[in-house]
Design an enzyme around this catalytic site. Sequence first.
Site, mmCIF file in Angstrom:
data_model
loop_
_atom_site.group_PDB
_atom_site.id
_atom_site.type_symbol
_atom_site.label_atom_id
_atom_site.label_comp_id
_atom_site.label_asym_id
_atom_site.label_seq_id
_atom_site.Cartn_x
_atom_site.Cartn_y
_atom_site.Cartn_z
ATOM 1 N N HIS A 1 -13.919 -19.986 -23.389
ATOM 2 C CA HIS A 1 -13.707 -19.019 -22.351
ATOM 3 C C HIS A 1 -12.431 -18.445 -21.889
ATOM 4 O O HIS A 1 -12.280 -17.666 -21.392
ATOM 5 C CB HIS A 1 -14.682 -19.826 -21.019
ATOM 6 C CG HIS A 1 -16.035 -19.616 -21.232
ATOM 7 N ND1 HIS A 1 -16.788 -20.809 -21.917
ATOM 8 C CD2 HIS A 1 -16.844 -18.672 -21.219
ATOM 9 C CE1 HIS A 1 -18.023 -20.243 -22.063
ATOM 10 N NE2 HIS A 1 -18.294 -19.021 -21.719
ATOM 11 N N CYS B 1 -24.503 -9.966 -26.136
ATOM 12 C CA CYS B 1 -23.272 -9.836 -25.346
ATOM 13 C C CYS B 1 -22.315 -10.886 -25.744
ATOM 14 O O CYS B 1 -21.470 -11.029 -25.126
ATOM 15 C CB CYS B 1 -23.922 -10.249 -23.947
ATOM 16 S SG CYS B 1 -24.585 -11.502 -23.548
ATOM 17 N N GLU C 1 -29.377 -17.785 -27.172
ATOM 18 C CA GLU C 1 -28.250 -18.318 -27.544
ATOM 19 C C GLU C 1 -28.639 -19.842 -28.035
ATOM 20 O O GLU C 1 -27.399 -20.623 -28.428
ATOM 21 C CB GLU C 1 -27.174 -18.505 -26.401
ATOM 22 C CG GLU C 1 -27.528 -18.881 -25.174
ATOM 23 C CD GLU C 1 -26.427 -18.698 -24.202
ATOM 24 O OE1 GLU C 1 -25.319 -18.533 -24.470
ATOM 25 O OE2 GLU C 1 -26.820 -19.072 -22.760
ATOM 26 N N ASP D 1 -22.452 -18.908 -28.363
ATOM 27 C CA ASP D 1 -23.297 -20.202 -28.411
ATOM 28 C C ASP D 1 -24.270 -20.357 -29.583
ATOM 29 O O ASP D 1 -24.273 -21.458 -29.971
ATOM 30 C CB ASP D 1 -24.015 -20.518 -27.002
ATOM 31 C CG ASP D 1 -23.224 -20.930 -26.043
ATOM 32 O OD1 ASP D 1 -22.277 -22.092 -26.193
ATOM 33 O OD2 ASP D 1 -23.171 -20.498 -25.002
#
Length: 583
Positions: free
Chosen positions: A191, A505, A434, A458
């Site tokens: 992240h 996404c 995911e 993920d």
Amino acid sequence: MQKMNGISASPGIVIGQVHIHRDDRLSIPENSISKEMIDSEIKRFATAREATRAELGVLAKKAEEDDNITQKELVKAHMLMLDDPEFISQVHTNLGQELKNIELIVYKTSRTIINMLKSSGDEYLMERAEDIFDVSKRILMNLMSKETVSLTDFSHEVIVVARNLLPSDTLGMDKRMVKGLAFDMGGKASHTAILARSFEIPAVLGLKTITANVNNGDILILDGNDGVVIINPDEKTLERYKKIQHKWQQRELHLLSLSELSAETKDGKLIKLQGNIEIPEEVESVLAHGADGIGLYRSEFLFMQPSSIDHEEFQFESYKKVLIGMKNKPVTIRTLDIGGDKFIPWLQGDKSEENPILGWRSIRFCLSRHDVFKAQLRALYRAGVYGNLRIMFPMISGVNELDEVLKVVEQVKYELKKDGANFNPDIPIGIMIEVPSAAMTSDILAKKVDFFSIGTNDLIQYTIAVDRGNQNIAYLYESFHPAVLRLIKLVIDNAHNAGIPVSMCGEVAGDPLATVVLLGLGLDGYSMSCFRIPEIKQIIRNISVSESEVIAGTIMEMKSHSEIEEYLRSWMNEMFDFLSIST
Ligand code: PEP
Ligand code: MG
């Protein structure tokens, strides 16, 4: 001059001065000691106090030079605390009684005093608690050989070099002054890397030993395109990189100038290109890059604010701001997705799990904390009257979990109605795909929701069993692994069979190499870091659905990531000359 290779985490080229950031969070070790060790622990305490005295001496001198009265008084108070006989004797007594290492004893003793002072109700004593906190922190830092520094306040431009940063550190840093990031740790899909791309700060991660190889003030060339850093370059290298930097900036400007054009293939199919955001302030950038909306708003970054605020109202205002700012373009807000590398202590406590990536995170957390989940849903439904909102749930792993989520949604709508609240009851609901189990059962899930969005960050992590933030196994994090591509195809086909749209996404959506494959597999929309949009749009405008289907078909027959990547690279190099700038 020294060259180091790492992982290219956020593109762009910067040349600047190193600022080494050392983590100032305290993680206090706990060990038992024998009676014989008491003297040496007392000596370590005395040495750490001397080092603290020296630090305070420097601050006192600076306060004197600046003639800063408040600062002078503060340092004086801290000096007094440092020599406070009560504090010192308490530490010695506790050490002898508890027989634990001095770090733990200093920590516990200072916390006891702080709590006592804070609960006294006396304003003067309560202020002294702050002094004890500061001084004990300095002593502990010295005991553990750490430096305290902050990332929020720089007087000049820097490249931050660190072991790693938490997403919350990255969020809070001074973005005007931080021009680049170079870390020992981290992977492309961590992240922190995602935030760096959002803020358009070039970053090279996974450098393993950069913190050991540089000093504050060194000059660094940071090439986020190729994942390279060069420490103290010679004149020739510096000149070469200045030229490359200029060329890269020109390319960016050119791509940005295309932002008004539509993302339409050569044979006339309109593709939805949207932006991923982490904070409301990014709306401006989404619009400037010509996005058709927001495909992923990672709402968890709002939760990094302290718990003391009224969270439903705070979220409501933030969502409203984004929806109004996007002027009726679609905005997909994902509900709280914490855990893994997004740990939020005030929500999750400080209990660490053995396997956080597989643990109490994301939708699992929300389903066990209806208070938090319902407050977020209330804020979303109320904000939904201000624009074109879609709600998306992360990390769904199966149909029972989804049913439970949908039940809470219904409860929230019922309660809002009962309260007479102003809200929009007809917001489309979607889920992220995911987790491999969700991909495998996407035919069942598709019948219950309005849309899917594939989260490849993920999905790759869980399919290949490779921690997305671990630099040691980053080579295994393969976007074009046939298993990943087969799951993507399955999800797209199942969504279409059920008559719902499917977008992506995860970071693969913004990878220029993947654009043609995803188009050929039938993906309806792509959502990515905004700066990627012009480049992906340019690719889409130069290919047709029919040729992309042929390429996707060829690729699905291939056996390995390397074979697929090589094929795509050579096809793209023939087609497009703006994609890469060779160093
Ligand atoms: C993903 O997993 O692909 C995703 C978009 O979510 P995040 O990166 O926030 O986990
Ligand atoms: Mg995810």
